[in-house]
Design a protein around this motif. Structure first.
Motif, mmCIF file in Angstrom:
data_model
loop_
_atom_site.group_PDB
_atom_site.id
_atom_site.type_symbol
_atom_site.label_atom_id
_atom_site.label_comp_id
_atom_site.label_asym_id
_atom_site.label_seq_id
_atom_site.Cartn_x
_atom_site.Cartn_y
_atom_site.Cartn_z
ATOM 1 N N ALA A 86 -16.169 8.091 8.275
ATOM 2 C CA ALA A 86 -16.175 6.756 7.660
ATOM 3 C C ALA A 86 -17.598 6.249 7.498
ATOM 4 O O ALA A 86 -17.930 5.603 6.489
ATOM 5 C CB ALA A 86 -15.353 5.785 8.508
ATOM 6 N N LEU A 112 -12.081 11.043 3.828
ATOM 7 C CA LEU A 112 -13.168 10.102 4.032
ATOM 8 C C LEU A 112 -14.496 10.634 3.532
ATOM 9 O O LEU A 112 -15.300 9.900 2.945
ATOM 10 C CB LEU A 112 -13.266 9.756 5.524
ATOM 11 N N TYR A 137 0.831 -1.210 0.000
ATOM 12 C CA TYR A 137 0.000 0.000 0.000
ATOM 13 C C TYR A 137 0.867 1.262 0.000
ATOM 14 O O TYR A 137 0.758 2.107 -0.910
ATOM 15 C CB TYR A 137 -0.917 -0.041 1.223
ATOM 16 N N VAL A 183 -14.423 2.233 7.383
ATOM 17 C CA VAL A 183 -15.581 2.204 6.485
ATOM 18 C C VAL A 183 -16.221 0.819 6.497
ATOM 19 O O VAL A 183 -17.448 0.673 6.588
ATOM 20 C CB VAL A 183 -15.164 2.615 5.055
ATOM 21 N N ASP A 184 -15.391 -0.218 6.429
ATOM 22 C CA ASP A 184 -15.917 -1.591 6.453
ATOM 23 C C ASP A 184 -16.616 -1.891 7.771
ATOM 24 O O ASP A 184 -17.675 -2.556 7.789
ATOM 25 C CB ASP A 184 -14.784 -2.591 6.230
ATOM 26 N N ARG A 238 -5.961 7.099 -1.199
ATOM 27 C CA ARG A 238 -6.076 6.065 -2.223
ATOM 28 C C ARG A 238 -7.038 4.953 -1.785
ATOM 29 O O ARG A 238 -6.919 3.818 -2.229
ATOM 30 C CB ARG A 238 -4.706 5.492 -2.587
ATOM 31 N N GLY A 239 -7.970 5.299 -0.906
ATOM 32 C CA GLY A 239 -9.005 4.360 -0.506
ATOM 33 C C GLY A 239 -8.526 3.211 0.342
ATOM 34 O O GLY A 239 -9.264 2.228 0.507
ATOM 35 N N GLY A 240 -7.330 3.284 0.905
ATOM 36 C CA GLY A 240 -6.773 2.155 1.624
ATOM 37 C C GLY A 240 -6.399 2.458 3.055
ATOM 38 O O GLY A 240 -6.770 3.483 3.630
ATOM 39 N N ALA A 282 -9.893 2.602 5.591
ATOM 40 C CA ALA A 282 -10.764 1.697 4.839
ATOM 41 C C ALA A 282 -11.391 0.663 5.769
ATOM 42 O O ALA A 282 -12.545 0.258 5.573
ATOM 43 C CB ALA A 282 -9.968 0.996 3.735
ATOM 44 N N SER A 333 -11.023 9.777 -1.444
ATOM 45 C CA SER A 333 -10.787 8.467 -2.055
ATOM 46 C C SER A 333 -11.623 7.337 -1.464
ATOM 47 O O SER A 333 -11.576 6.217 -1.980
ATOM 48 C CB SER A 333 -9.301 8.110 -1.909
ATOM 49 N N TYR A 334 -12.374 7.614 -0.397
ATOM 50 C CA TYR A 334 -13.161 6.549 0.236
ATOM 51 C C TYR A 334 -14.631 6.585 -0.171
ATOM 52 O O TYR A 334 -15.415 5.752 0.287
ATOM 53 C CB TYR A 334 -13.016 6.625 1.764
ATOM 54 N N HIS A 345 -3.617 7.446 5.371
ATOM 55 C CA HIS A 345 -4.886 7.453 4.643
ATOM 56 C C HIS A 345 -4.630 7.869 3.202
ATOM 57 O O HIS A 345 -3.561 8.365 2.859
ATOM 58 C CB HIS A 345 -5.901 8.407 5.304
#
Length: 291
Positions: free
Chosen positions: A227, A285, A11, A166-167, A157-159, A163, A289-290, A155
């Protein structure tokens, strides 16, 4: 410079590779035996952190710097041997070696922000990491331009850990935090962090330690709320009992997510000219990217 990069497919490592190349450097990937081909078709060499001989053979005379972004093995002796194997060919040359640690070695910081002069108090997940840091920095006495970078929570790049937030919001049906809502995390955007790696490789003095932090202390309340919105959930943040989080995530990682820290990254700005310019973690967030 021709730079051997360990962890180039990860990452953070993939971003660092891009930024090094953007600055005009040639990146050579160190890949484990059996890894797939490089998507960027960079030069690749084969080595493994548990095989010191393979590491030493990868650091040939044409390598100007080595950047270690690999995930530690979890074995203190193996990681110490890996550092020795990577730095031995650099001794007396003035070439650079950059080791990646993390702010969790500082433990709970109190009000803060703390800086690079603060003592370490590592939590279990990074328990032996300060010894590896010290080994790296002491190698400067042998003619290696060594540096250690301690990134904050990454944080972009969505990773990364955001992330996971968010999950968790999706899984629990509400923004979810571990520990106290008032817990603070030092944050850094992945592309700003990659810029710091470039700055350290190019011009950091030998035996120096740097905190890769853009925002010293962002509350977990604000992060998990953002998130939740990224996940399309507008409920109020809720606590995830620590014992349940430990069962699901493993105790060392769950305890790390409950760690309260305030960490300064001012030294890199003042001494290396590092200029973070990407959006902050909450904005990333909410609108980045999220989404």
């Amino acid at each position: 410079m021709k730079i051997l990069l360990i962890g180039a497919s990860g990452y953070v490592g993939s971003a660092v590779a891009e930024h090094l190349e953007g600055a005009g450097h040639q990146v050579v990937e160190l890949a484990r035996p059996g890894d797939g081909e490089s998507s960027r078709r960079r030069e690749r060499r084969v080595g493994d952190l548990t095989d010191p001989r393979s590491l030493t053979s990868a650091v040939t005379a044409d390598i100007d710097a080595v950047v270690n972004l690999a995930t530690p093995t979890g074995d203190a002796e193996a990681d110490a041997n890996a550092v020795a194997a990577l730095t031995d060919p650099l001794r007396g040359s003035g070439r650079a070696f950059v080791y990646t640690s993390g702010v969790w070695v500082l433990g709970a910081t109190g009000p803060g922000p703390v800086d690079e002069s603060s003592p370490t108090n590592p939590i279990p997940i990074v328990g032996y990491r300060p010894r590896i840091e010290r080994q790296v920095l002491d190698t400067a006495e042998h003619g290696v331009r060594t540096s250690v970078i301690r990134p904050g929570i990454v944080h972009g790049r969505g990773g990364g850990i955001p992330a996971l937030l968010v999950d968790l919001a999706r899984k629990h049906g509400a923004p979810t935090f571990i520990g106290e809502e008032s817990v603070r995390w030092p944050m850094v955007h992945i592309d700003d962090l990659a810029d710091l790696f470039v700055a350290v490789v190019e011009r950091a003095p030998a035996g120096t330690l740097w905190h890769g932090v853009c925002e010293p202390a962002v509350t977990v309340h604000d992060l998990v709320s953002a998130a939740g919105r990224a996940a399309g959930i507008s409920a109020r943040p809720q606590a995830w009992p620590l014992d349940e989080a430990r069962e699901a995530l493993g105790a060392p990682f769950a305890d790390a997510l409950a760690l309260d820290q305030s960490v300064s990254g001012a030294a890199a700005r003042e001494k290396l000219g590092w200029q973070p310019q990407r959006q902050g973690a909450v904005a990333d967030l909410l609108d980045g990217s999220y989404r």
